[in-house]
Design an enzyme around this catalytic site. Structure first.
Site, PDB file in Angstrom:
ATOM      1  N   ASN A 148       0.823  -1.310  -0.094  1.00  0.00           N
ATOM      2  CA  ASN A 148      -0.165   0.070  -0.109  1.00  0.00           C
ATOM      3  C   ASN A 148       0.811   1.368   0.022  1.00  0.00           C
ATOM      4  O   ASN A 148       2.107   1.251   0.416  1.00  0.00           O
ATOM      5  CB  ASN A 148      -0.898  -0.019   1.244  1.00  0.00           C
ATOM      6  CG  ASN A 148      -2.268  -0.888   1.047  1.00  0.00           C
ATOM      7  OD1 ASN A 148      -2.870  -0.930   0.011  1.00  0.00           O
ATOM      8  ND2 ASN A 148      -2.453  -1.473   2.242  1.00  0.00           N
ATOM      9  N   CYS A 169      -5.274  -7.417  -3.137  1.00  0.00           N
ATOM     10  CA  CYS A 169      -5.731  -7.098  -1.654  1.00  0.00           C
ATOM     11  C   CYS A 169      -6.742  -8.188  -1.375  1.00  0.00           C
ATOM     12  O   CYS A 169      -7.157  -8.825  -2.527  1.00  0.00           O
ATOM     13  CB  CYS A 169      -6.529  -5.575  -1.927  1.00  0.00           C
ATOM     14  SG  CYS A 169      -7.305  -4.992  -0.266  1.00  0.00           S
ATOM     15  N   HIS A 170      -7.231  -8.133  -0.378  1.00  0.00           N
ATOM     16  CA  HIS A 170      -8.279  -9.222   0.222  1.00  0.00           C
ATOM     17  C   HIS A 170      -9.434  -8.732   0.381  1.00  0.00           C
ATOM     18  O   HIS A 170     -10.299  -9.463   1.142  1.00  0.00           O
ATOM     19  CB  HIS A 170      -7.428 -10.117   1.225  1.00  0.00           C
ATOM     20  CG  HIS A 170      -6.999  -9.143   2.480  1.00  0.00           C
ATOM     21  ND1 HIS A 170      -5.600  -9.532   2.830  1.00  0.00           N
ATOM     22  CD2 HIS A 170      -7.482  -8.451   3.256  1.00  0.00           C
ATOM     23  CE1 HIS A 170      -5.385  -8.886   3.962  1.00  0.00           C
ATOM     24  NE2 HIS A 170      -6.756  -8.103   4.128  1.00  0.00           N
ATOM     25  N   HIS A 199      -9.992  -0.637  -1.751  1.00  0.00           N
ATOM     26  CA  HIS A 199     -10.488   0.132  -0.656  1.00  0.00           C
ATOM     27  C   HIS A 199     -11.742   0.861  -0.688  1.00  0.00           C
ATOM     28  O   HIS A 199     -12.495   1.414   0.308  1.00  0.00           O
ATOM     29  CB  HIS A 199      -9.456   0.817  -0.027  1.00  0.00           C
ATOM     30  CG  HIS A 199      -8.411  -0.041   0.787  1.00  0.00           C
ATOM     31  ND1 HIS A 199      -7.338   0.319   1.601  1.00  0.00           N
ATOM     32  CD2 HIS A 199      -7.945  -1.492   0.612  1.00  0.00           C
ATOM     33  CE1 HIS A 199      -6.867  -0.693   1.931  1.00  0.00           C
ATOM     34  NE2 HIS A 199      -7.093  -1.895   1.463  1.00  0.00           N
TER      35      HIS A 199
END
Length: 455
Positions: A148, A169-170, A199
């Site tokens: 990030n 990303c998860h 996000h």
């Protein structure tokens, strides 16, 4: 066979999980995994853990470890980045403590806000150095970036490098599983489509497939939102001494207002928008269970428990469990090696995939992976209110990347000026002064071109 390089392998827990994921696939069991880090002690621990994984699985994998990045990258087929420039101390502490002097509070500060901007400024140059090495030593390798601020980093790579990259990303799959738990259904039944930016992606469709076809689960989720109890602050303690889980009230509030559920956690999302963290409204922190300084607390807990955790992972008398995680990395590598396709959610250049977001920004969309590489799916236009909200974050990402690639310090100020949370709290003069203080405090972690005298 694949030569898979981990850059930042001193992130031992994540490296352990990803090594276990990769080597548990029969098609990848004979791979060479190369661990690289600049911290020799952490690298040694990851190597010990890696050799225990190879032994536990009984696979013919080869494991290498080196502090020489170029030696690690030579001939790589896949490169996984997982590093943190500046670490918790000094850089993360600086990102939190200096804004506090201005009354600006944060929760995670790794993606947006002044913390995300500073992390981008010090991380983009390092990732581009890795890419330059890859262009020389393994130009056909696929870069899987877990670092990030995801969108800023992938955007910089797309502009300044020829290396094929996907940001991972998860949050999409983890949130889907969480929502299934909230509704009391089996996650395996879920059928959804998600799109946006990292996000801040939204489930455009969220349901499940059954004998009677597709069932839209949003009405059930709306009912769950109406009946949720009031949140408890993330740092508060239960009466039995345990730590209460973090509240998800922010995301459910946004769901009520927007009609779509967002992928990233409430403690993250609260600092991407101007409505929840306000120095003159402490009641909002309690109402929505917002845990200020959450990331520093996590880091402190991890540091306090690191030696015990390291000893457990290295102890040959303790069985080492290898359980496949929900991370996409190993599935992508397997699909790329075997040609057997898999679909994941990845961060890639937009190029018209989402028609009402900027053409050159980084979007998070479904991606089909096969032997040819990354094949993102076109989504079309997002609902206009979602695109408008996302654009407020894209503005900050764009200006931060522009600042690094052009060396223009004024764009750092502009990025902070347009950040939703920062702009809601500080005056223009305060924002510029804060940026000056942060750049000075980070010193040579920030590119020299951006450390010149302020405007």
């Amino acid at each position: 066979m694949a030569r898979i390089v981990f850059i930042g392998a001193g992130s031992t827990v994540f490296a352990r999980n990803l090594m276990g994921d990769i080597l548990s696939w029969p098609e990848l069991a004979g791979s060479t995994i190369v661990l690289h880090d600049i911290d020799e002690e952490r690298l040694r621990t990851s190597e010990v853990v890696g050799r225990r994984i190879v032994e536990t699985l009984g696979v013919p994998a080869t494991l290498e470890a080196t502090t020489d990045r170029r030696a690690a990258l030579a001939g790589a087929s896949h490169v996984v980045t997982m590093f943190q420039v500046g670490g918790y101390r000094p850089s993360t502490v600086v990102d939190f403590e200096i804004p506090k002097r201005y009354g600006l509070r944060q929760t995670i500060a790794d993606t947006l806000g002044v913390g995300g901007i500073m992390r981008g400024l010090r991380t983009v140059p390092v990732l581009l150095d890795v890419c330059r090495d890859m262009e020389e030593l393994c130009p056909d390798a696929l870069l899987l970036n877990y670092v990030n601020p995801m969108s800023m980093l992938c955007w910089a790579v797309s502009r300044a490098s020829t290396i094929r990259t996907i940001g991972l990303c998860h949050s999409v799959q983890h949130t889907a599983h969480q929502l299934a738990g909230d509704l009391g259904i089996d996650p395996a039944e879920l059928d959804y489509e998600c799109a946006g930016i990292n996000h801040m992606a939204f489930y455009l469709r969220f349901g499940r497939r059954g004998p009677d076809g597709f069932e839209d689960l949003y009405p059930r989720l709306a009912e769950h939102a109406r009946t949720m109890p009031a949140p408890l602050r993330g740092e508060e303690k239960r009466s039995d001494g345990g730590v209460e889980g973090l509240s998800d009230a922010v995301r459910y509030e946004m769901f009520r207002r927007l009609g779509h559920f967002v992928t990233e956690s409430s403690e993250h999302f609260s600092e991407y928008v101007p409505w929840f963290i306000k120095r003159d409204r402490p009641d909002l922190l309690d109402e929505f269970g917002i845990p200020l300084d959450e990331y520093p607390r996590r880091c402190e807990r991890q540091l306090e428990g690191w030696e015990r955790l390291r000893d457990r992972m290295e102890d040959p008398s303790r069985p080492l469990k290898v359980v496949r995680s929900m991370e996409y990395g190993s599935s992508i590598i397997r699909a790329h090696v075997t040609g057997e396709p898999v679909t994941v959610y990845g961060n890639v250049p937009n190029n018209g995939l989402i028609t009402n977001l900027p053409h050159d920004c980084i979007v998070e969309v479904p991606c089909d992976i096969d032997a040819a590489g990354i094949n993102p799916r076109a989504v079309g236009a997002l609902p206009p209110h979602l695109a408008a909200l996302i654009q407020t974050n894209v503005n900050v990402q764009s200006l931060t990347v522009e600042a690094v690639l052009t060396g223009r310090r004024d764009h750092v100020y502009h990025a902070a000026m347009l950040d939703p949370h920062t702009a809601a709290e500080l005056s223009l003069e305060e924002i510029w002064s804060l940026v000056d203080d942060l750049i000075e405090a980070h010193g040579d972690m920030i590119p020299l071109s951006l450390r010149s005298a302020s405007m």
